[in-house]
Design an enzyme around this catalytic site. Structure first.
Site, PDB file in Angstrom:
ATOM      1  N   SER A 169       0.848  -1.195   0.000  1.00 62.42           N
ATOM      2  CA  SER A 169       0.000   0.000   0.000  1.00 62.42           C
ATOM      3  C   SER A 169       0.883   1.244   0.000  1.00 62.42           C
ATOM      4  CB  SER A 169      -0.961  -0.033   1.191  1.00 62.42           C
ATOM      5  OG  SER A 169      -1.843   1.079   1.160  1.00 62.42           O
ATOM      6  N   THR A 170       0.889   2.004   1.115  1.00 61.43           N
ATOM      7  CA  THR A 170       1.676   3.234   1.188  1.00 61.43           C
ATOM      8  C   THR A 170       3.152   2.940   0.936  1.00 61.43           C
ATOM      9  OG1 THR A 170       0.147   3.990   2.902  1.00 61.43           O
ATOM     10  CG2 THR A 170       2.175   5.242   2.620  1.00 61.43           C
ATOM     11  N   HIS A 196      -2.805  -0.947  -3.226  1.00 63.31           N
ATOM     12  CA  HIS A 196      -3.974  -0.104  -2.964  1.00 63.31           C
ATOM     13  C   HIS A 196      -3.891   1.172  -3.798  1.00 63.31           C
ATOM     14  CE1 HIS A 196      -4.309  -2.054   1.300  1.00 63.31           C
ATOM     15  NE2 HIS A 196      -4.855  -2.801   0.360  1.00 63.31           N
ATOM     16  N   MET A 289       0.106   1.020   4.969  1.00 67.19           N
ATOM     17  CA  MET A 289      -0.631   1.435   6.145  1.00 67.19           C
ATOM     18  C   MET A 289      -1.806   0.502   6.379  1.00 67.19           C
ATOM     19  SD  MET A 289      -2.602   5.066   6.558  1.00 67.19           S
ATOM     20  CE  MET A 289      -3.913   4.559   5.451  1.00 67.19           C
ATOM     21  N   ASP A 292      -4.494  -4.668   6.195  1.00 67.01           N
ATOM     22  CA  ASP A 292      -4.807  -5.541   5.075  1.00 67.01           C
ATOM     23  C   ASP A 292      -3.639  -6.491   4.809  1.00 67.01           C
ATOM     24  OD1 ASP A 292      -6.331  -6.584   3.023  1.00 67.01           O
ATOM     25  OD2 ASP A 292      -5.633  -5.113   1.544  1.00 67.01           O
TER      26      ASP A 292
END
Length: 370
Positions: A169-170, A196, A289, A292
């Protein structure tokens, strides 16, 4: 606790007010200043000493990319979140910004028809990212009902790895740009990825990664038959699953409810590869972050597969991999610049230990196969 000090940079008076009002409503945040272009922002940073900057991409005088480049030279560790439009141009510029060192991005609310809805979208998307990047979102163990089972010593048979599944993600776009281009062109298994990102962004990300990689990289499409040495990235706003159909495995896309406030979700992908491939899975959880991937990692481990993670020092945010580690579900952690080598080593070593096995899974992967 001292509030996180934020400088809002945007040429739109409306957006500046929306951001200021929304962020200031959280007691953990304080908007210490605003700027209408990059030149003003650069002058204000040493005066205001912000902990984080939100930065618009399209601005007069000095745009977001120019401002970001200057910020990175002067303040290399200052977190910067880009605020971009959900358009082809906005997505491309956002990926450019991430490559230049932006910490993360958020998309501007559009066509909401309601200020209240716009404020809520900003609150849901932006505030958690600010807190995570400024280190005020501590890791917490999830209340996993079956985590004790995952923590038990597993009987290992060194299964032959038949698929690699990656979740991030991030910080993920840059992390993927470090890992996927270093995968060799004769890589013997498929790779499936959840990053994401919203629609448009994932397609452009796949195209950019493909331009640098030795293996083909595409945005996932429904019905595609998985084949060795290819990578697929889940499209924005769609969950991506791997489904076994006869001797082959295919991609399935759906818009079922979000999981962990995400669609695509890593848990959905990991759960599906564990069901389709059993113990023959290598899961990889990288910078990101939130939580998940934790439940999905447990699915992979319960099926007998392995899960490795990106280490804390090289992660932009050690939320996703950190929670996998804290839950006892990581077989090992590696720095980002070691991940591609380790993925390749594990896959090749697992297959060398089972030279008598034929990969029937991909027997139907040739053009025209049924």
């Amino acid at each position: 606790m001292t509030p996180i000090r934020i400088l809002v940079v945007d040429d739109s008076v409306v957006i500046r007010k929306l951001l200021s009002d929304t962020l200031s409503a959280d007691p953990a945040l304080e908007v210490v200043g605003v700027a209408s272009d990059g030149r003003i922002a650069l002058a204000k940073i040493p005066l205001l000493n912000p902990d984080l900057v939100t930065l618009d991409i399209e601005m007069p005088v000095m745009d977001g990319l120019q401002t970001l480049a200057a910020v990175r030279k002067l303040y290399p560790k200052l977190p910067v979140i880009m605020f971009s439009t959900l358009t082809e141009h906005g997505a491309a510029a956002t990926l450019d910004a991430l490559a230049l060192g932006a910490s993360d991005y958020a998309t501007k609310p559009s066509n909401t028809g309601s200020t209240a809805i716009a404020l809520e979208r900003i609150r849901i998307e932006l505030i958690p990212k600010i807190k995570a990047l400024c280190g005020v979102a501590p890791l917490k163990l999830l209340p996993l009902a079956r985590v004790s089972a995952a923590l038990k010593v597993r009987a290992r048979s060194n299964p032959r790895i038949e698929i690699v599944a990656i979740g991030t993600s991030t910080g993920g776009p840059n992390a993927l740009a470090e890992v996927l281009p270093r995968i060799p062109n004769d890589f013997p298994v498929p790779i499936v990825v959840v990053q994401h990102m919203p629609p448009i962004f994932t397609r452009l990300l796949a195209e950019r990664l493909a331009s640098r990689a030795a293996i083909p990289i595409e945005e996932g499409s429904a019905g595609v038959i998985l084949s060795a040495g290819h990578a697929w990235i889940a499209p924005g706003n769609f969950h991506m699953k791997v489904m076994r159909v006869g001797l082959s495995c295919r991609l399935n896309l759906n818009q079922e409810p979000q999981e962990n406030s995400c669609r695509p979700a890593v848990d959905v992908l990991f759960r599906s590869v564990a069901a389709a491939y059993g113990a023959n899975v290598l899961g990889v959880v990288m910078t990101g972050m939130g939580s998940d991937g934790v439940l999905g990692a447990q699915n992979i481990r319960d099926a007998g597969g392995d899960v490795i993670i990106q280490d804390e020092a090289s992660s932009v945010v050690w939320g996703m991999p950190g929670l996998v580690y804290a839950s006892g579900l990581a077989d090992a952690a590696y720095p980002l610049d070691h991940l591609a080598t380790e993925i390749t080593r594990r896959v090749l070593q697992s297959r060398a230990s089972h030279p008598h096995l034929e990969l029937k899974t991909y027997a139907a992967s040739e053009p025209g196969a049924k």
